[in-house]
Design a protein around this motif. Sequence first.
Motif, PDB file in Angstrom:
ATOM      1  N   VAL A 107      37.611  50.447  51.696  1.00 41.69           N
ATOM      2  CA  VAL A 107      37.253  50.189  50.294  1.00 41.69           C
ATOM      3  C   VAL A 107      38.526  50.263  49.456  1.00 41.69           C
ATOM      4  O   VAL A 107      39.325  51.193  49.610  1.00 41.69           O
ATOM      5  CB  VAL A 107      36.235  51.234  49.791  1.00 41.69           C
ATOM      6  N   THR A 108      38.719  49.313  48.559  1.00 42.88           N
ATOM      7  CA  THR A 108      39.905  49.352  47.703  1.00 42.88           C
ATOM      8  C   THR A 108      39.856  50.558  46.768  1.00 42.88           C
ATOM      9  O   THR A 108      38.790  50.913  46.254  1.00 42.88           O
ATOM     10  CB  THR A 108      40.037  48.076  46.856  1.00 42.88           C
ATOM     11  N   ASN A 109      41.006  51.174  46.558  1.00 43.38           N
ATOM     12  CA  ASN A 109      41.069  52.240  45.552  1.00 43.38           C
ATOM     13  C   ASN A 109      40.881  51.671  44.155  1.00 43.38           C
ATOM     14  O   ASN A 109      40.302  52.322  43.284  1.00 43.38           O
ATOM     15  CB  ASN A 109      42.414  52.957  45.626  1.00 43.38           C
ATOM     16  N   ASP A 110      41.392  50.463  43.939  1.00 46.01           N
ATOM     17  CA  ASP A 110      41.265  49.824  42.627  1.00 46.01           C
ATOM     18  C   ASP A 110      39.857  49.282  42.431  1.00 46.01           C
ATOM     19  O   ASP A 110      39.177  48.884  43.383  1.00 46.01           O
ATOM     20  CB  ASP A 110      42.261  48.674  42.498  1.00 46.01           C
ATOM     21  N   GLU A 111      39.441  49.272  41.175  1.00 42.16           N
ATOM     22  CA  GLU A 111      38.174  48.656  40.797  1.00 42.16           C
ATOM     23  C   GLU A 111      38.455  47.449  39.914  1.00 42.16           C
ATOM     24  O   GLU A 111      39.467  47.392  39.213  1.00 42.16           O
ATOM     25  CB  GLU A 111      37.280  49.663  40.070  1.00 42.16           C
ATOM     26  N   PHE A 112      37.533  46.477  39.960  1.00 43.93           N
ATOM     27  CA  PHE A 112      37.757  45.199  39.293  1.00 43.93           C
ATOM     28  C   PHE A 112      36.537  44.810  38.474  1.00 43.93           C
ATOM     29  O   PHE A 112      35.411  45.137  38.828  1.00 43.93           O
ATOM     30  CB  PHE A 112      38.058  44.120  40.340  1.00 43.93           C
ATOM     31  N   ARG A 113      36.797  44.084  37.387  1.00 46.50           N
ATOM     32  CA  ARG A 113      35.703  43.598  36.528  1.00 46.50           C
ATOM     33  C   ARG A 113      35.432  42.133  36.804  1.00 46.50           C
ATOM     34  O   ARG A 113      34.437  41.779  37.405  1.00 46.50           O
ATOM     35  CB  ARG A 113      36.032  43.840  35.051  1.00 46.50           C
ATOM     36  N   ASP A 114      36.277  41.253  36.350  1.00 41.93           N
ATOM     37  CA  ASP A 114      36.136  39.811  36.575  1.00 41.93           C
ATOM     38  C   ASP A 114      37.336  39.349  37.390  1.00 41.93           C
ATOM     39  O   ASP A 114      38.478  39.657  37.036  1.00 41.93           O
ATOM     40  CB  ASP A 114      36.085  39.055  35.246  1.00 41.93           C
ATOM     41  N   TYR A 115      37.113  38.572  38.437  1.00 37.61           N
ATOM     42  CA  TYR A 115      38.204  38.287  39.353  1.00 37.61           C
ATOM     43  C   TYR A 115      37.891  37.085  40.236  1.00 37.61           C
ATOM     44  O   TYR A 115      36.738  36.642  40.347  1.00 37.61           O
ATOM     45  CB  TYR A 115      38.472  39.500  40.248  1.00 37.61           C
ATOM     46  N   GLU A 116      38.933  36.597  40.880  1.00 31.85           N
ATOM     47  CA  GLU A 116      38.836  35.622  41.970  1.00 31.85           C
ATOM     48  C   GLU A 116      39.464  36.262  43.197  1.00 31.85           C
ATOM     49  O   GLU A 116      40.543  36.855  43.112  1.00 31.85           O
ATOM     50  CB  GLU A 116      39.544  34.330  41.593  1.00 31.85           C
ATOM     51  N   LEU A 117      38.787  36.120  44.332  1.00 33.06           N
ATOM     52  CA  LEU A 117      39.161  36.833  45.543  1.00 33.06           C
ATOM     53  C   LEU A 117      39.342  35.844  46.686  1.00 33.06           C
ATOM     54  O   LEU A 117      38.513  34.952  46.885  1.00 33.06           O
ATOM     55  CB  LEU A 117      38.049  37.830  45.884  1.00 33.06           C
ATOM     56  N   ILE A 118      40.437  35.989  47.415  1.00 33.87           N
ATOM     57  CA  ILE A 118      40.684  35.218  48.641  1.00 33.87           C
ATOM     58  C   ILE A 118      40.614  36.184  49.818  1.00 33.87           C
ATOM     59  O   ILE A 118      41.265  37.229  49.802  1.00 33.87           O
ATOM     60  CB  ILE A 118      42.072  34.558  48.629  1.00 33.87           C
ATOM     61  N   ILE A 119      39.821  35.855  50.831  1.00 33.52           N
ATOM     62  CA  ILE A 119      39.753  36.664  52.046  1.00 33.52           C
ATOM     63  C   ILE A 119      39.582  35.736  53.239  1.00 33.52           C
ATOM     64  O   ILE A 119      38.694  34.878  53.256  1.00 33.52           O
ATOM     65  CB  ILE A 119      38.586  37.668  52.009  1.00 33.52           C
ATOM     66  N   ASP A 120      40.422  35.908  54.250  1.00 35.30           N
ATOM     67  CA  ASP A 120      40.276  35.189  55.515  1.00 35.30           C
ATOM     68  C   ASP A 120      39.747  36.158  56.567  1.00 35.30           C
ATOM     69  O   ASP A 120      40.157  37.324  56.609  1.00 35.30           O
ATOM     70  CB  ASP A 120      41.619  34.641  55.986  1.00 35.30           C
ATOM     71  N   TYR A 121      38.850  35.667  57.423  1.00 35.51           N
ATOM     72  CA  TYR A 121      38.328  36.517  58.488  1.00 35.51           C
ATOM     73  C   TYR A 121      38.112  35.694  59.746  1.00 35.51           C
ATOM     74  O   TYR A 121      37.901  34.485  59.713  1.00 35.51           O
ATOM     75  CB  TYR A 121      37.001  37.175  58.062  1.00 35.51           C
ATOM     76  N   ALA A 122      38.165  36.388  60.892  1.00 32.75           N
ATOM     77  CA  ALA A 122      37.814  35.809  62.182  1.00 32.75           C
ATOM     78  C   ALA A 122      37.015  36.860  62.936  1.00 32.75           C
ATOM     79  O   ALA A 122      37.385  38.034  62.947  1.00 32.75           O
ATOM     80  CB  ALA A 122      39.066  35.428  62.975  1.00 32.75           C
ATOM     81  N   THR A 123      35.915  36.439  63.545  1.00 29.58           N
ATOM     82  CA  THR A 123      35.052  37.407  64.204  1.00 29.58           C
ATOM     83  C   THR A 123      34.599  36.877  65.553  1.00 29.58           C
ATOM     84  O   THR A 123      35.111  35.867  66.044  1.00 29.58           O
ATOM     85  CB  THR A 123      33.868  37.781  63.282  1.00 29.58           C
TER      86      THR A 123
END
Length: 455
Positions: A107-123
């Motif tokens: 879990v990120t220590n930072d908290e966010f209100r309004d944002y755009e998020l990029i995440i890449d994953y492979a499973t």
Amino acid sequence: MKSRIDTFVAIITWLGVTCIGALAMAQSPSSGLQSFEPVPPGFRPLFDSAKGTEGWHARPHFDPNKLAAMSEEVRDQKLNEWMTEAAKHWRVEGDELINDGEGPYLVTNDEFRDYELIIDYATVPMADSGIYLKANPQVQIWDYTRVDRFELGSDLGSGGLWNNPAGSKGKDPLVLADRSFGQWNRFFIRQIGSRTTVYLNGRLVVDHAIMNNYWQKDQPFPVRGPIALQTHGGEIRWRNLAIRELSPDESASILLEHERQRFSSVFDGETLDGWIGNTGSYEVANGAIRCIEGQGGNLLSEDIYQNFQWRLMFQLPPGGNNGLAIRMPTPKPDGKRDDPAYQGMCELQVLDNPHPKYTSIDDRQRHGSAYAMVPAKTGYLRPAGQWNFQEVTVDGSTVSVELNGTRILDADLSRVTEFMNDRPHPGKDRTEGHIGFAGHNDPVEYRELWIRRLP
């Protein structure tokens, strides 16, 4: 506005190009993104492989409200226990953050209100995972070929807001956009208030849906919160985790632009043409309608509306007070003013209620409330001096208010039987009328006024 739209187009173009380019790549997760740009301009990394899990803490599927309610000593003990356990299941290899499918989430220590998020994953096959937004589950990740989960919707693919109620917008992805196993997938997620949009591999899978509050189902979505990476029984690899926080103006512009072609403008930005009532108490300044300080009264639309959606932006001075007049009677020839809260269907309060002078007011007087009848949820108003986005929906006897992307009022006024100070509201059952503003001597400003009629 143009630069904001251009930025979004650039991001979507970037997503589409990089995703298409990956289709012909090798099946190994560690090589499937080697020709991708790491992140588009303006994003900052959430994970730095050189720093390991710095900036993150561990937490299982645990109510953040209960965690916050603990004493500092007990909370620190819990967090230390979880982090110790997480170290057994999380590791860093190259630029990848890898979980073996078990243990607490990161879990990120930072908290966010309004944002755009990029995440890449492979499973891997049979996997089931997700991304928590503002500590709430979840943008779903799973094996779309897993037959034993078809009844739960796995065949529809990843990216849906899995914990939304069945049948609600965003619960299921709009299209199947997952790649074959051995390839990387890329999420682009935008969240403004509770309004959530998800692209998976460049394809829209969730379009401006409200994400529900999982932990407190009777409350709106939290204003702020962390991002969490779920562990759920199958290995998952993450990389290119990056975020761009949105300014209040950017957030308001995005909310305003969504399906704006369905709305019509009711303010030309320069004059009060099309408005009636106490026009002498209002002025147009810098493209906004402003109540003149020390003056008040009702500024109403010439047109009459029955059912409608009304979008607008407003700015409050410190301690500012105004209101949205809903389904108002036509002004009297003698100039005597009707009170929107009582002669109209309602007055939706516009108020800087965090100001100290409003500490002791009735809950039904706070911002967004159907004045003196139904209280709105609080905590979603931006500080005085910043622009807020608001959408009001009036349909039959129901009124809802969405503030900065979060619904704070959803009321059926026909069912209201208790009133502040026991004063009845004879206008609450009106079925049509003018819309407008109820000035209370403060220089509250409004701009970007757009409306669409409902059946």
